[in-house]
Design a protein around this motif. Structure first.
Motif, short mmCIF file in Angstrom:
data_model
loop_
_atom_site.label_atom_id
_atom_site.label_comp_id
_atom_site.label_asym_id
_atom_site.label_seq_id
_atom_site.Cartn_x
_atom_site.Cartn_y
_atom_site.Cartn_z
N SER A 50 0.84 -1.21 0.00
CA SER A 50 0.00 0.00 0.00
C SER A 50 0.86 1.25 0.00
CB SER A 50 -0.92 0.02 1.22
OG SER A 50 -1.84 -1.04 1.14
N ASP A 171 -5.38 -0.75 -5.13
CA ASP A 171 -4.87 -1.34 -3.90
C ASP A 171 -5.85 -2.40 -3.41
OD1 ASP A 171 -3.39 -1.90 -1.71
OD2 ASP A 171 -3.62 0.04 -0.73
N GLU A 172 -5.45 -3.65 -3.53
CA GLU A 172 -6.30 -4.78 -3.13
C GLU A 172 -7.73 -4.64 -3.65
OE1 GLU A 172 -5.21 -7.03 -0.31
OE2 GLU A 172 -3.52 -5.90 0.51
MG LIG Z 1 -2.21 -2.69 2.02
#
Ligand SMILES: [Mg+2]
Ligand SMILES: Nc1ncnc2c1ncn2[C@@H]1O[C@H](COP(=O)(O)OP(=O)(O)OP(=O)(O)O)[C@@H](O)[C@H]1O
Lengths: 229, 420
Positions: A50, A171-172
């Motif tokens: 991240s 992000d994810e």
């Molecule tokens: Mg993360």
């Protein structure tokens, strides 16, 4: 695929200071990304994925090092210049979909175009084209709460890509989706990546997501372990 | 530079409508809370408008009744008369002046008066009084004297020697209508004059100084008693509307060598009373505004906290601080506009209703009578006060959003995203 890198990360270090301790989230990282790549940043929890995406997204600045995008170093930009940079160069897809609840699907996508100053005539065409690509053209007038998680995340991808942007950071993006929707989303992103030649940088620790990558950047304790092509 | 400016304008033009749309929808996102906020604004404003309507109505009535009591809208005297009360300072050729004033289209009534000082002597008691000689038909058009008569009759005749006295004086002298009294006075030529008079009527105006200290008789009767030449001491004029005051004065009496006094000069206490009252109303307005401001601030702050992540996302997408600021301010503005419209309508509605029906204060208190407003107050809309109240409420709505807006623009995209 062009071999001239559009993004060059050079010796980037990022630390966080908590009371009493210093956490080094990224340690002297260097790598390059070429236009049109489809990259997954992988690694265990806390490895710095991240943090890396935030730096690439001009949401944060590193302590050391350069992040060159099309010849400009976003690591040294002022807050307002970075906001401007994000507006025109970057599309974001967030883990929690993060659509604006009071706007319809159409308007959510249009919002990104409005921020970019796309004229009215082109807007409608661009929004509908993108929604059609992800198979959501029939949902244009619905509100986010009237969609499933998978559908919402596809709208978020549309919002990220609808304007002309240099790269998309996700992000994810599949963390809140079931396996089927996660794979569907990956396929759509890959398809857009090929069709529109937009660079994708996705973070994930899901092996199935990683398997879809064209290239994987492995992070471990903030350091680059391996880079596969 | 030009390209930058063009780009900026283009972006601004594009986003403005969306921001408006966003703001409007956000207002209705939490309908209940927005309605509570709007109600707070609306009821605050309704209260202010009603309060002003009541205050202005009471003041209007107060002035009206005061003017109707005795003084009229303006009065004419010979120079020095008011100060010295010398009965030799009269207005000559008064008949011409009265005729001329009566013909003015904005004048409702004109009444000439002879005034003197004297002693009224009853069977047991006597009392110093002001003698007021009037022409009953003309007096009727200027003051309410004829309606004040509670026993006996109005219209003292010029042929027989009749007077009207106040209830308080009658009680003091222990006389009734029909009784005879003697009046002593110093005449125009300084001689002591006296005569015997029958009490034709007894009146009650509500003003103690009049009810105790003033007696009325026909102008000619008093003229005879005082041995007056063909002069009067006072001409009181009533207008159709007090707004025309200066115009009529300029039109009709500018050229005469007379002292002109408006009701404001003659009754400075009434003017001061109203001013003081208005200050109190302004203070109430201020307090209400502060309370409303605090309420709205709280409500808007809540909407900002709720949308912490959303603001973060928008900021991540590259929205400028200015745009976030506009969004929050615009939301407050929209809430305030809706609230102000509702408040004005409700306030005017209440004013309209109570302007028609009146509010009877006698139910609550009897302490109001001396202020000449009467016990039933009819709300009166003064537009200036409505505009002031609406503007200050709207401003309160906007001011309320400043602190929440500052909060919103301080949101860092990263912080907002980390907590999701
Ligand atoms: Mg993360
Ligand atoms: N704002 C911050 N303050 C302090 N430490 C932070 C901050 N952000 C990240 N870190 C630390 O930096 C390291 C990297 O965090 P990061 O969020 O990048 O990991 P990640 O790879 O995304 O993990 P996950 O897979 O769980 O999302 C972690 O040790 C984390 O605790």
């Amino acid at each position: 695929m062009s071999e001239i890198p559009t993004i060059k990360v050079e010796n980037v270090t990022k630390t966080f200071h908590l009371t009493g301790e210093t956490i080094t989230a990224l340690k002297d990282i260097s790598f390059a990304i070429c236009a049109g790549e489809f990259i997954v940043a992988a690694g265990p929890s806390g490895s710095g994925k991240s943090t890396l995406l935030h730096l690439l997204g001009a949401l944060d600045v590193p302590d050391k090092g350069k992040i060159m995008v099309n010849g400009r170093d976003i690591a040294v930009m002022s807050e307002s210049l970075r906001a401007n940079f994000r507006r025109y160069e970057i599309g974001f897809v967030f883990q929690t979909f993060s659509l604006i609840p009071v706007l319809t699907v159409y308007e959510n996508v249009e919002y990104a175009l409005l921020l970019k100053g796309v004229p009215k005539g082109q807007r409608k065409r661009m929004v509908m084209e993108t929604l059609t690509t992800v198979g959501l053209e029939r949902y244009a007038t619905r509100y986010p709460r009237q969609l499933s998680g998978g559908q919402q995340q596809r709208v978020a991808v549309c919002r990220a890509i609808a304007g002309q942007c240099t790269y998309i950071l996700a992000d994810e993006p599949t963390a809140n989706l079931d396996a089927k929707n996660a794979m569907g989303l990956m396929e759509i992103m890959r398809q857009l990546n090929i069709e529109r030649k937009v660079t994708f940088i996705i973070s994930s620790h899901d092996p199935r997501v990683i398997s879809k990558a064209e290239r994987v950047i492995y992070l471990e304790d903030g350091a680059l372990r391996d880079s596969t092509i | 530079m030009l390209i930058l400016r063009l780009a900026w304008r283009n972006v601004w033009r594009n986003t403005r409508r969306l921001i408006l749309r966003l703001a409007w929808r956000n207002v209705w996102r939490n309908t209940r809370r927005s309605l509570i906020t709007i109600s707070a604004i609306a009821f605050g404003l309704t209260f202010l408008i009603f309060l002003w309507g009541f205050g202005d109505g009471a003041h209007e009535q107060m002035v009206e009744n005061f003017i109707r009591l005795r003084i009229g809208h303006f009065q004419l005297h010979a120079h020095g008369y008011l100060k010295e009360e010398d009965i030799t300072l009269g207005i000559p050729k008064w008949q011409e002046l009265v005729d001329k004033l009566s013909r003015h289209p904005l004048v409702e009534g004109v009444t000439p008066r002879i005034l003197g000082q004297g002693l009224i002597i009853g069977p047991r008691q006597s009392s110093g009084v002001i003698l007021s000689g009037i022409l009953p038909e003309m007096e009727k058009k200027v003051t309410n004297l004829s309606t004040f008569v509670t026993r006996g009759q109005f219209a003292p005749n010029e042929k027989v020697r009749e007077i009207l006295i106040g209830e308080d004086l009658a009680r003091y002298l222990k006389v009734e209508s029909g009784d005879k009294v003697v009046i002593l006075s110093q005449g125009f030529y300084s001689s002591l004059e006296s005569g015997s008079y029958r009490i034709r009527g007894i009146f009650r105006s509500g003003a103690p100084d009049i009810d105790r200290g003033l007696i009325f008789m026909n102008l000619h009767t008093l003229s005879d008693l005082l041995q007056m030449p063909d002069e009067v001491h006072e001409i009181a004029v009533r207008l159709r509307s007090s707004a025309d005051l200066q115009g009529v004065i300029a039109d009709e009496v500018g050229g005469n060598n007379l002292e002109i006094n408006t009701w404001q000069n003659l009754a400075p206490l009434v003017v001061q009373w109203i001013e003081l009252d208005n200050i109190v109303l302004y203070i109430i307005m201020f307090v209400v505004t502060i309370i409303v401001t605090i309420g709205i601030t709280n409500s808007i702050l809540m909407t900002v906290y709720e949308r912490f992540e959303e603001f973060g996302v928008i900021r991540a997408m590259g929205a400028r601080r200015m745009e976030i600021l506009q969004m929050v301010l615009l939301e407050a503005l929209l809430l305030s506009i809706v609230g102000v419209i509702a408040g004005v309508l409700l306030g005017l509605g209440l004013d309209g209703f109570y302007g028609w029906k009146g509010i009877d204060l006698a139910k609550y208190s009897t302490a109001f009578a001396p202020f000449y407003s009467g016990t039933v107050i009819y709300n009166h809309v003064t537009w200036w006060h409505v505009v002031q109240s609406a503007a200050i409420t709207l401003a309160a709505g906007l001011v309320s959003s400043i602190y929440p807006a500052i909060h919103a623009i301080r949101i860092q995209p990263l912080e907002a995203l980390r907590y999701v």
